[in-house]
Write an enzyme that holds these catalytic residues in place. Structure first.
Site, mmCIF file in Angstrom:
data_model
loop_
_atom_site.group_PDB
_atom_site.id
_atom_site.type_symbol
_atom_site.label_atom_id
_atom_site.label_comp_id
_atom_site.label_asym_id
_atom_site.label_seq_id
_atom_site.Cartn_x
_atom_site.Cartn_y
_atom_site.Cartn_z
ATOM 1 N N SER A 1 0.827 -1.208 0.000
ATOM 2 C CA SER A 1 0.000 0.000 0.000
ATOM 3 C C SER A 1 0.853 1.247 0.000
ATOM 4 O O SER A 1 1.947 1.268 0.582
ATOM 5 C CB SER A 1 -0.869 0.001 1.266
ATOM 6 O OG SER A 1 -1.490 1.250 1.435
ATOM 7 N N TYR B 1 -2.193 0.447 9.982
ATOM 8 C CA TYR B 1 -2.427 -0.291 8.729
ATOM 9 C C TYR B 1 -1.165 -0.237 7.859
ATOM 10 O O TYR B 1 -0.646 -1.270 7.421
ATOM 11 C CB TYR B 1 -3.629 0.287 7.984
ATOM 12 C CG TYR B 1 -3.716 -0.178 6.563
ATOM 13 C CD1 TYR B 1 -3.984 -1.524 6.282
ATOM 14 C CD2 TYR B 1 -3.492 0.692 5.496
ATOM 15 C CE1 TYR B 1 -4.037 -1.974 4.970
ATOM 16 C CE2 TYR B 1 -3.545 0.251 4.190
ATOM 17 C CZ TYR B 1 -3.807 -1.076 3.927
ATOM 18 O OH TYR B 1 -3.845 -1.523 2.636
ATOM 19 N N LYS C 1 1.796 -3.196 6.569
ATOM 20 C CA LYS C 1 2.265 -3.410 5.193
ATOM 21 C C LYS C 1 3.786 -3.264 5.116
ATOM 22 O O LYS C 1 4.462 -4.024 4.406
ATOM 23 C CB LYS C 1 1.563 -2.437 4.237
ATOM 24 C CG LYS C 1 0.058 -2.669 4.119
ATOM 25 C CD LYS C 1 -0.265 -3.989 3.429
ATOM 26 C CE LYS C 1 -1.740 -4.289 3.375
ATOM 27 N NZ LYS C 1 -2.062 -5.541 2.673
#
Ligand code: UDP
Length: 317
Positions: free
Chosen positions: A115, A139, A143
């Site tokens: 991402s 988040y 990643k």
């Protein structure tokens, strides 16, 4: 190729499996349906309801696969802020379980859904792949942790991989689009507000951008899917790298709202509220590396085409 697609019952995974099928691949989807939907996976794609942490199941599926495309993950920034440990458990923990199983399998090709959230705040210009990775939310942290794990672990395994850093996936196919519950993404929320006479909240008007709202690089999911197919073709000669997948152009929240009004022909009420935690001001891709390595670039470059496809999905004729 015989592909094992984790998370293939989700939004981006569901788009990929349709494109992979059309390209002649043999596809098996493994999804625990924690956020995906069973009906996303059409015949003749094989659907297996299960979790990447079920080792016996993984051994069986990997024994019959040539490559893994790993979408399965939780992906909502605000949820990751509310439950960071849960995000690391699901995303990083799930990935480590997958890697343990891959290590003991014949599979040596992996495409990983990374991402743009790995970059963080940046300096107000498009991100290049070797820019510093400083995620500003859990988040993005999950990643980055997975990208780093791959960097350290894959060479010893002889595993080729592409970490594909998605910018803002958007748009839909005729029969498949975004069905998040709850929906948190700008374009579907703006379309729904226009359709129902509801209100779109604009989160933050004081960002260092021309109109004060956040800028994102919205890329059509079908373009994303094509990049995965090209990445799969490129694996096998020692490719181990990360690549941005975006269009190279950014649009502000206000520009998206205006586009939604134009596409739907409906009024859209907006209200201005405070910033949403964890949102960088500008996320736009430098797209040179994916072009150099994969000869891929996004084809749907008009924001109105992307929004129109999402609108068509919500209002099938
Ligand atoms: N956004 C907004 N109102 C909403 C949803 C999103 O203003 O109801 C903004 C959000 O703050 C961000 C941009 O729209 O700047 C894109 O958000 P989205 O959740 O679609 O994707 P993200 O960039 O978080 O992956």
């Amino acid at each position: 190729m015989r592909l094992l697609v984790t998370g293939g019952a989700g939004y981006i995974g569901g788009t990929f499996i349709r494109s992979a099928l059309a390209a002649g691949h043999e596809v098996t989807v493994l999804d625990n349906l924690s956020t995906g939907h069973r009906d996303v996976v059409p015949e003749p794609i094989r659907f297996v309801h299960g979790d990447i942490r079920q080792r016996d199941l993984m051994d069986e599926l990997l024994a019959d696969s040539e490559a893994v495309v790993h979408f399965a993950a939780l992906s909502i920034v605000s949820h990751s802020i509310a439950d960071p440990l849960g995000y690391y458990r699901e995303n990083l923990g799930g990935f480590l379980a997958l890697m343990e199983a891959i290590a003991d399998s014949p599979v040596r090709k992996l495409v990983f859904s990374s991402s743009a959230a790995v970059y963080g705040m940046g300096e107000g210009r498009p991100f290049k792949e070797d820019d510093p990775r400083r995620p500003v939310n859990p988040y993005g942290g999950t990643k980055l942790a997975i990208e780093e794990t791959l960097e350290h672990v894959a060479p010893g395994l002889g595993l080729d991989y592409a970490s594909l850093r998605y910018f803002n996936a958007a748009g839909a196919m005729d029969d498949h689009g975004e069905r998040h519950d709850p929906e948190t993404h700008l374009i579907p929320l703006a379309l729904e507000a226009a359709a129902t006479g509801g209100e779109l909240k604009i989160f933050g008007q004081d960002y260092p951008t021309p109109d004060g709202t956040c800028i994102r690089d919205y890329i059509h999911v079908e373009d994303l899917a094509q990049a995965h197919l090209k990445a799969l073709d490129a694996l096998g000669d020692g490719l181990r790298t990360a690549m941005n997948l975006g269009t190279g152009s950014g649009f502000s929240v206000r520009e998206v709202a205006d586009c939604v009004k134009n596409v739907t022909g409906l009024p859209l009420k907006v209200s201005e509220t405070t910033r949403r935690e964890g949102d960088p001001a500008l996320l736009v891709a430098d797209v040179g590396k994916a072009w150099d390595l994969l000869a891929w670039r996004a084809e749907k470059l008009e924001l109105s085409d992307i929004v129109q496809s999402a609108w068509n999905f919500l209002n099938p004729r």
